[in-house]
Design a protein around this motif. Structure first.
Motif, PDB file in Angstrom:
ATOM      1  N   LEU A   1       6.520  -8.982   1.400  1.00 52.79           N
ATOM      2  CA  LEU A   1       5.467  -8.219   0.732  1.00 52.79           C
ATOM      3  C   LEU A   1       4.341  -8.066   1.737  1.00 52.79           C
ATOM      4  O   LEU A   1       3.498  -8.945   1.891  1.00 52.79           O
ATOM      5  CB  LEU A   1       4.973  -8.939  -0.524  1.00 52.79           C
ATOM      6  N   ASN A   2       4.352  -6.946   2.402  1.00 51.56           N
ATOM      7  CA  ASN A   2       3.417  -6.746   3.508  1.00 51.56           C
ATOM      8  C   ASN A   2       2.305  -5.778   3.111  1.00 51.56           C
ATOM      9  O   ASN A   2       2.464  -4.977   2.200  1.00 51.56           O
ATOM     10  CB  ASN A   2       4.165  -6.209   4.730  1.00 51.56           C
ATOM     11  N   GLU A   3       1.189  -5.894   3.808  1.00 53.28           N
ATOM     12  CA  GLU A   3       0.030  -5.049   3.546  1.00 53.28           C
ATOM     13  C   GLU A   3      -0.342  -4.369   4.851  1.00 53.28           C
ATOM     14  O   GLU A   3      -1.162  -4.857   5.618  1.00 53.28           O
ATOM     15  CB  GLU A   3      -1.125  -5.901   3.021  1.00 53.28           C
ATOM     16  N   VAL A   4       0.344  -3.238   5.113  1.00 58.56           N
ATOM     17  CA  VAL A   4       0.139  -2.543   6.375  1.00 58.56           C
ATOM     18  C   VAL A   4      -1.309  -2.093   6.513  1.00 58.56           C
ATOM     19  O   VAL A   4      -1.935  -2.197   7.547  1.00 58.56           O
ATOM     20  CB  VAL A   4       1.087  -1.327   6.484  1.00 58.56           C
ATOM     21  N   ALA A   5      -1.868  -1.570   5.427  1.00 56.91           N
ATOM     22  CA  ALA A   5      -3.278  -1.197   5.387  1.00 56.91           C
ATOM     23  C   ALA A   5      -3.909  -1.879   4.192  1.00 56.91           C
ATOM     24  O   ALA A   5      -3.227  -2.337   3.286  1.00 56.91           O
ATOM     25  CB  ALA A   5      -3.429   0.317   5.289  1.00 56.91           C
ATOM     26  N   SER A   6      -5.220  -1.974   4.205  1.00 59.28           N
ATOM     27  CA  SER A   6      -5.903  -2.642   3.110  1.00 59.28           C
ATOM     28  C   SER A   6      -5.637  -1.938   1.788  1.00 59.28           C
ATOM     29  O   SER A   6      -5.688  -0.717   1.696  1.00 59.28           O
ATOM     30  CB  SER A   6      -7.408  -2.658   3.372  1.00 59.28           C
ATOM     31  N   VAL A   7      -5.328  -2.723   0.759  1.00 55.21           N
ATOM     32  CA  VAL A   7      -5.151  -2.147  -0.581  1.00 55.21           C
ATOM     33  C   VAL A   7      -6.290  -2.603  -1.489  1.00 55.21           C
ATOM     34  O   VAL A   7      -6.176  -2.598  -2.702  1.00 55.21           O
ATOM     35  CB  VAL A   7      -3.787  -2.547  -1.194  1.00 55.21           C
ATOM     36  N   SER A   8      -7.410  -2.987  -0.887  1.00 53.43           N
ATOM     37  CA  SER A   8      -8.531  -3.478  -1.678  1.00 53.43           C
ATOM     38  C   SER A   8      -9.063  -2.412  -2.625  1.00 53.43           C
ATOM     39  O   SER A   8      -9.636  -2.729  -3.667  1.00 53.43           O
ATOM     40  CB  SER A   8      -9.654  -3.960  -0.756  1.00 53.43           C
ATOM     41  N   GLU A   9      -8.854  -1.107  -2.266  1.00 47.01           N
ATOM     42  CA  GLU A   9      -9.323  -0.052  -3.149  1.00 47.01           C
ATOM     43  C   GLU A   9      -8.473   0.044  -4.413  1.00 47.01           C
ATOM     44  O   GLU A   9      -8.831   0.714  -5.358  1.00 47.01           O
ATOM     45  CB  GLU A   9      -9.329   1.297  -2.409  1.00 47.01           C
ATOM     46  N   ASN A  10      -7.348  -0.650  -4.421  1.00 45.07           N
ATOM     47  CA  ASN A  10      -6.485  -0.641  -5.605  1.00 45.07           C
ATOM     48  C   ASN A  10      -5.983  -2.055  -5.842  1.00 45.07           C
ATOM     49  O   ASN A  10      -4.840  -2.392  -5.582  1.00 45.07           O
ATOM     50  CB  ASN A  10      -5.315   0.327  -5.418  1.00 45.07           C
ATOM     51  N   GLU A  11      -6.892  -2.896  -6.311  1.00 40.36           N
ATOM     52  CA  GLU A  11      -6.575  -4.316  -6.474  1.00 40.36           C
ATOM     53  C   GLU A  11      -5.449  -4.539  -7.465  1.00 40.36           C
ATOM     54  O   GLU A  11      -4.784  -5.573  -7.442  1.00 40.36           O
ATOM     55  CB  GLU A  11      -7.826  -5.071  -6.925  1.00 40.36           C
ATOM     56  N   LYS A  12      -5.208  -3.556  -8.326  1.00 37.40           N
ATOM     57  CA  LYS A  12      -4.126  -3.690  -9.295  1.00 37.40           C
ATOM     58  C   LYS A  12      -2.783  -3.888  -8.601  1.00 37.40           C
ATOM     59  O   LYS A  12      -1.892  -4.545  -9.135  1.00 37.40           O
ATOM     60  CB  LYS A  12      -4.065  -2.461 -10.204  1.00 37.40           C
ATOM     61  N   ARG A  13      -2.634  -3.321  -7.417  1.00 41.41           N
ATOM     62  CA  ARG A  13      -1.383  -3.492  -6.671  1.00 41.41           C
ATOM     63  C   ARG A  13      -1.178  -4.959  -6.295  1.00 41.41           C
ATOM     64  O   ARG A  13      -0.083  -5.496  -6.416  1.00 41.41           O
ATOM     65  CB  ARG A  13      -1.399  -2.626  -5.410  1.00 41.41           C
ATOM     66  N   GLY A  14      -2.243  -5.601  -5.819  1.00 39.37           N
ATOM     67  CA  GLY A  14      -2.143  -7.010  -5.485  1.00 39.37           C
ATOM     68  C   GLY A  14      -1.864  -7.868  -6.700  1.00 39.37           C
ATOM     69  O   GLY A  14      -1.096  -8.828  -6.640  1.00 39.37           O
ATOM     70  N   GLN A  15      -2.474  -7.529  -7.826  1.00 39.43           N
ATOM     71  CA  GLN A  15      -2.243  -8.275  -9.066  1.00 39.43           C
ATOM     72  C   GLN A  15      -0.814  -8.098  -9.549  1.00 39.43           C
ATOM     73  O   GLN A  15      -0.185  -9.039 -10.050  1.00 39.43           O
ATOM     74  CB  GLN A  15      -3.235  -7.810 -10.130  1.00 39.43           C
TER      75      GLN A  15
ATOM     76  N   GLY B   1       0.798  -1.211   0.000  1.00 34.72           N
ATOM     77  CA  GLY B   1       0.000   0.000   0.000  1.00 34.72           C
ATOM     78  C   GLY B   1       0.833   1.265   0.000  1.00 34.72           C
ATOM     79  O   GLY B   1       0.290   2.366   0.079  1.00 34.72           O
ATOM     80  N   GLY B   2       2.167   1.106  -0.094  1.00 33.49           N
ATOM     81  CA  GLY B   2       3.054   2.251   0.007  1.00 33.49           C
ATOM     82  C   GLY B   2       3.344   2.921  -1.322  1.00 33.49           C
ATOM     83  O   GLY B   2       2.873   2.484  -2.383  1.00 33.49           O
ATOM     84  N   ASN B   3       4.158   3.966  -1.252  1.00 32.10           N
ATOM     85  CA  ASN B   3       4.559   4.688  -2.452  1.00 32.10           C
ATOM     86  C   ASN B   3       5.610   3.915  -3.236  1.00 32.10           C
ATOM     87  O   ASN B   3       6.320   3.070  -2.680  1.00 32.10           O
ATOM     88  CB  ASN B   3       5.115   6.066  -2.065  1.00 32.10           C
ATOM     89  N   HIS B   4       5.715   4.190  -4.526  1.00 32.96           N
ATOM     90  CA  HIS B   4       6.755   3.638  -5.400  1.00 32.96           C
ATOM     91  C   HIS B   4       6.697   2.104  -5.486  1.00 32.96           C
ATOM     92  O   HIS B   4       7.734   1.456  -5.624  1.00 32.96           O
ATOM     93  CB  HIS B   4       8.155   4.070  -4.924  1.00 32.96           C
ATOM     94  N   LEU B   5       5.499   1.536  -5.385  1.00 36.89           N
ATOM     95  CA  LEU B   5       5.396   0.081  -5.420  1.00 36.89           C
ATOM     96  C   LEU B   5       5.957  -0.527  -6.703  1.00 36.89           C
ATOM     97  O   LEU B   5       6.737  -1.487  -6.628  1.00 36.89           O
ATOM     98  CB  LEU B   5       3.937  -0.360  -5.227  1.00 36.89           C
ATOM     99  N   PRO B   6       5.631  -0.037  -7.897  1.00 41.46           N
ATOM    100  CA  PRO B   6       6.181  -0.645  -9.117  1.00 41.46           C
ATOM    101  C   PRO B   6       7.707  -0.680  -9.122  1.00 41.46           C
ATOM    102  O   PRO B   6       8.314  -1.694  -9.500  1.00 41.46           O
ATOM    103  CB  PRO B   6       5.630   0.242 -10.241  1.00 41.46           C
ATOM    104  N   MET B   7       8.346   0.420  -8.694  1.00 40.07           N
ATOM    105  CA  MET B   7       9.809   0.450  -8.674  1.00 40.07           C
ATOM    106  C   MET B   7      10.370  -0.537  -7.654  1.00 40.07           C
ATOM    107  O   MET B   7      11.349  -1.242  -7.919  1.00 40.07           O
ATOM    108  CB  MET B   7      10.288   1.860  -8.355  1.00 40.07           C
ATOM    109  N   ASN B   8       9.754  -0.624  -6.479  1.00 35.23           N
ATOM    110  CA  ASN B   8      10.242  -1.556  -5.456  1.00 35.23           C
ATOM    111  C   ASN B   8      10.104  -3.004  -5.915  1.00 35.23           C
ATOM    112  O   ASN B   8      10.981  -3.844  -5.658  1.00 35.23           O
ATOM    113  CB  ASN B   8       9.477  -1.342  -4.154  1.00 35.23           C
ATOM    114  N   LEU B   9       9.011  -3.322  -6.599  1.00 37.26           N
ATOM    115  CA  LEU B   9       8.842  -4.675  -7.125  1.00 37.26           C
ATOM    116  C   LEU B   9       9.813  -4.939  -8.271  1.00 37.26           C
ATOM    117  O   LEU B   9      10.344  -6.051  -8.403  1.00 37.26           O
ATOM    118  CB  LEU B   9       7.394  -4.873  -7.588  1.00 37.26           C
TER     119      LEU B   9
END
Length: 434
Positions: free
Chosen positions: A402-416, A380-388
């Motif tokens: 790969l942790n999920e400090v807060a829910s990222v359900s509002e942006n399921e693309k991150r989980g995908q 759920g953090g910043n710069h996720l594409p670069m970190n991955l």
């Protein structure tokens, strides 16, 4: 073994098949050239002398095998060099390094030097313990809702009842792939669950055992069901058959390159824990569960040993000694029993395997700090594409989270996106999958 590339590797091959093809192929080359070698069946490492490796490397290269030099910690303190050797028939050159755990691992020793373990090598059995929950299970959801509404919220941590904390993205499947790729020496895996079994799990594989909470809780009638990982962690040392030395793994932890038990234990069996730079007393949010538990842990340590604690620990796989857990259960029985009864995370929880056990191990002279090559990625953090991207294109971390400090359900693309990265890093099924 001929490795087909007509279909995706997930459809055709498992980790053991790919590794076996690489091992058999390199042995065939060595046998044809008359090169002497030995094999450690526990570590899965082939051993050769320095002068013979020079000849073998030439033979392998001429046969188009690809050799990637990896850390000597993948084998033994006595090794001069360690190499991952792979046939190019199933992998491209760019992927050779990040898939080095699939290769035939060759350890190179000085000529005339014995290949017996170095005095600093840890050679005792090591088990792994995972905790896991399937929050999509209707029965679990019913139980969760029932107790969420009936258990008083007083004392519960504010985030403890957020169902997003239990969301599964098949992390366990990929974590087990990473373990089998890079730590094949693990003797037994215990999967601790609330009476659940992953649909993809091959329960006929005797190397993994599913353990129900009811089997390990000392007072199941008072404690179960539970939705508190701290509570479950107080009981893991009660698993029947668990080895003295084991590694506690959350399902969001992954192993990125080959490692031997030396990463986790000293030759004499002391645990090697990974200190974070942060001091819990200086945390920007002292009310986080990890910081509240750290404060309580420190109070217990000071009361028993007359010394304090300051640093937190990295979110990695945690090496453990079963005897240390037993000592904690005896010395801090009231705190352990109270934590075990908290159905949701509580402000008075202790955190045993991820912190308190390390402090006690240090106090008892069987725990030391050690550096780990590690990355932490917040989905759920910043710069996720670069970190991955760094995980995929880097040399491969010993461990990453790969942790999920807060829910990222509002942006399921991150989980995908994270799942695509895991598919790329760990493309072959483990022996634990159907």
């Amino acid at each position: 073994m001929a490795l087909s590339t007509n279909r995706s590797p997930q459809d055709t091959l498992k980790i053991a098949q790919v590794r076996s093809a690489n091992v058999d192929g390199t042995w065939a080359i060595a046998n044809k050239a008359g090169i002497a070698y030995s094999h450690d069946p526990v570590l899965g490492v082939s051993v050769v002398s320095k002068s013979d490796w020079g000849r073998l490397a030439e033979e392998l290269s001429s046969s188009e095998f690809k050799m990637v030099k990896i850390d000597s910690v993948a084998a033994s303190y006595g090794a001069l060099q360690v190499w991952s050797v792979q046939t190019p028939r199933f992998d491209n050159a760019r992927a050779q390094r990040r898939h080095s755990g699939l290769g035939a691992i060759w350890a190179v020793y000085s000529d005339e030097k014995s290949s017996v373990p170095d005095i600093q090598d840890f050679t005792e059995p090591v088990d792994a313990v995972y905790t896991w929950v399937d929050s999509s299970d209707p029965d679990w959801q019913t139980s969760y809702s029932q107790f969420k509404n009936s258990v008083p919220a007083a004392g519960s941590h504010p985030t403890s009842r957020d169902i997003a904390r239990y969301t599964s993205r098949d992390e366990l499947k990929y974590s087990l792939r990473s373990l089998e790729m890079n730590m094949p020496w693990i003797r037994q895996i215990y999967l601790v669950t609330a009476g659940q079994t992953p649909k993809w799990l091959d329960t006929s594989n005797t190397k993994i055992k599913v353990i129900d909470h009811a089997e390990i809780f000392e007072s199941p009638e008072d404690c179960l069901p539970t939705f508190n990982s701290h509570a479950i962690e107080t009981q893991i040392s009660r698993i029947s058959g668990l080895s003295e030395h084991f590694i506690y793994v959350n399902d969001d932890i992954f192993f990125g390159r080959p490692m031997s038990p030396n990463v986790f234990f000293t030759g004499s069996g002391s645990v090697k824990y990974s200190l974070a730079k942060a001091h819990y007393a200086e945390a920007s949010n002292p009310r986080l569960a990890v910081n509240l538990a750290a404060k309580l842990n420190a109070e217990l340590i000071e009361a028993k040993y007359g010394k304090t604690t300051a640093r937190k620990f990295k979110h990695v796989a945690h090496p453990q000694r079963r005897s240390i857990h037993k000592l904690i259960n005896k010395a801090f029985s009231a705190e352990v029993q109270e934590t075990a009864k908290h159905k949701f995370r509580h402000v008075n929880d202790v955190s045993v395997p991820s912190a308190l056990a390390h402090y006690v191990a240090a106090a008892e002279g069987v725990g030391v700090p050690a550096d780990i090559d590690y990355a932490y990625v917040d989905l759920g953090g910043n710069h996720l594409p670069m970190n991955l991207y760094r995980l995929v294109r880097g040399r491969g971390m010993q461990m990453f989270c790969l942790n999920e400090v807060a829910s990222v359900s509002e942006n399921e693309k991150r989980g995908q996106l994270a799942k695509r990265v895991l598919d790329d890093l760990f493309p072959y099924k483990s022996s634990f999958e159907k």
